[in-house]
Enzyme design. Structure first.
Site, PDB file in Angstrom:
ATOM      1  N   HIS A 184      -7.790  -5.493  -0.617  1.00 41.67           N
ATOM      2  CA  HIS A 184      -6.607  -4.749  -0.178  1.00 41.67           C
ATOM      3  C   HIS A 184      -5.868  -5.570   0.882  1.00 41.67           C
ATOM      4  O   HIS A 184      -5.853  -5.243   2.065  1.00 41.67           O
ATOM      5  CB  HIS A 184      -7.014  -3.385   0.374  1.00 41.67           C
ATOM      6  CG  HIS A 184      -5.872  -2.420   0.488  1.00 41.67           C
ATOM      7  ND1 HIS A 184      -5.164  -1.974  -0.615  1.00 41.67           N
ATOM      8  CD2 HIS A 184      -5.297  -1.823   1.567  1.00 41.67           C
ATOM      9  CE1 HIS A 184      -4.225  -1.130  -0.218  1.00 41.67           C
ATOM     10  NE2 HIS A 184      -4.267  -1.048   1.103  1.00 41.67           N
ATOM     11  N   ASP A 198      -9.574  -4.767  -5.102  1.00 35.27           N
ATOM     12  CA  ASP A 198      -9.092  -3.848  -4.070  1.00 35.27           C
ATOM     13  C   ASP A 198     -10.046  -2.654  -3.946  1.00 35.27           C
ATOM     14  O   ASP A 198     -10.197  -1.877  -4.887  1.00 35.27           O
ATOM     15  CB  ASP A 198      -7.687  -3.359  -4.439  1.00 35.27           C
ATOM     16  CG  ASP A 198      -6.981  -2.656  -3.291  1.00 35.27           C
ATOM     17  OD1 ASP A 198      -7.666  -2.045  -2.453  1.00 35.27           O
ATOM     18  OD2 ASP A 198      -5.739  -2.709  -3.244  1.00 35.27           O
ATOM     19  N   SER A 208       0.833  -1.199   0.000  1.00 36.17           N
ATOM     20  CA  SER A 208       0.000   0.000   0.000  1.00 36.17           C
ATOM     21  C   SER A 208       0.876   1.260   0.000  1.00 36.17           C
ATOM     22  O   SER A 208       1.720   1.401  -0.876  1.00 36.17           O
ATOM     23  CB  SER A 208      -0.982  -0.041   1.181  1.00 36.17           C
ATOM     24  OG  SER A 208      -2.020   0.894   1.020  1.00 36.17           O
TER      25      SER A 208
END
Length: 221
Positions: free
Chosen positions: A198, A166, A112
Site C-alpha cells: 500500500h 497491497d 487510497s
C-alpha cells in the site's frame, strides 16, 4: 479543509493537477513527489482533509476525506461524507475554471481514499475533466455507478494503478473496480505492480508521469 499545498507552474499556467492524499496524511505527503512529475506549465494543488472520527481506526480523529466504515466491497459507505468531500473538491475545480483553466486541462488524482474520492469526483462532475489518476484505491458507491446514468457525463481518460501485494486495499478490490470501469470508460488503463504494497514505486510514478504528459499536452504558442 486546511489550506492546500500549492506548487505554482514554472511556465505559463495552462493546466492544473489536483491530488488527494490518503487516510491520516496531509497535502504535504504527496506535494514533493507530484511536483517532480508535473509538466512545468501545470499548477499542483494538494488539499488536506479535515480531521474527523474514523470508524475503521477505532474512532480516532485524523485527516480523512470521509468516514471509512469498512474495506469490504459490500460494506457500508459514508455516502453523506463522500458527497460533502466531493463538493469541497468541486469548489477547487471551479476556482481553477474561473481563473481561466479550461476543464479538459484539469486532472484530478489521489492515493487510497484520496484516489477513491478522485474517481468519484472525476466521474460525476460536469464539465468533463482532462483526466483521472487513482492509486491503490477503489470506486466509491459503485452500486450506483455510472453516477447519473449512462451517458450523463463524457468520461475522461483514467489511469488506475494498484500494487499486487497491497495488504490494506486488497488487489482484488482494485480488480473489482477495474472490471467495472473498463466496461464504461473509452480511455481506461489499469496498471499493476508485483510485490508493491500500500504505497507507490518508481515504476508506478513513471506511469503517472506518462499519463500526465498525454492528458496535458503542451499547448502550441
Amino acid at each position: 479543509m486546511a489550506n492546500p499545498v500549492i506548487i505554482p507552474a514554472t511556465a505559463a499556467h495552462t493546466a492544473t493537477i489536483i491530488f488527494l492524499h490518503g487516510l491520516g496524511d496531509t497535502g504535504h505527503g504527496w506535494a514533493t513527489t507530484l511536483a517532480a512529475l508535473k509538466p512545468p506549465f501545470a499548477k499542483l494543488i494538494c488539499p488536506t482533509a479535515g480531521k474527523i472520527h474514523v470508524t475503521l481506526n477505532g474512532g480516532m480523529r485524523m485527516p480523512s476525506w470521509f468516514d471509512l466504515k469498512s474495506l469490504d466491497p459490500s460494506g457500508v459507505e459514508d455516502e453523506e461524507g463522500i458527497n460533502k468531500a466531493a463538493d469541497a473538491i468541486r469548489k477547487i475545480i471551479q476556482e481553477e475554471i474561473k481563473a481561466g483553466i479550461v476543464p479538459d486541462r484539469i486532472v484530478i488524482g489521489g492515493f487510497s481514499m484520496g484516489g477513491a474520492l478522485a474517481l468519484y469526483v472525476g466521474l460525476s462532475t460536469p464539465p468533463t475533466l482532462g483526466g483521472i489518476v487513482g492509486l491503490s484505491c477503489w470506486l466509491p458507491m459503485h452500486k450506483t455507478f455510472p453516477y447519473g446514468g449512462a451517458g450523463a457525463l463524457q468520461r475522461p481518460p483514467l489511469l488506475q494503478c494498484h500494487g499486487e501485494a497491497d495488504p490494506l486495499v486488497h488487489y482484488s478490490f482494485g480488480m473489482l473496480t477495474s472490471t467495472l470501469l473498463k466496461t464504461q470508460l473509452p480511455k481506461y488503463t489499469f496498471k499493476s505492480y508485483p510485490n508493491l504494497g500500500h504505497s507507490s514505486s518508481e515504476a508506478e510514478l513513471e506511469d503517472v508521469k506518462a499519463f500526465l504528459k498525454d492528458a496535458l499536452p503542451q499547448l502550441s504558442s
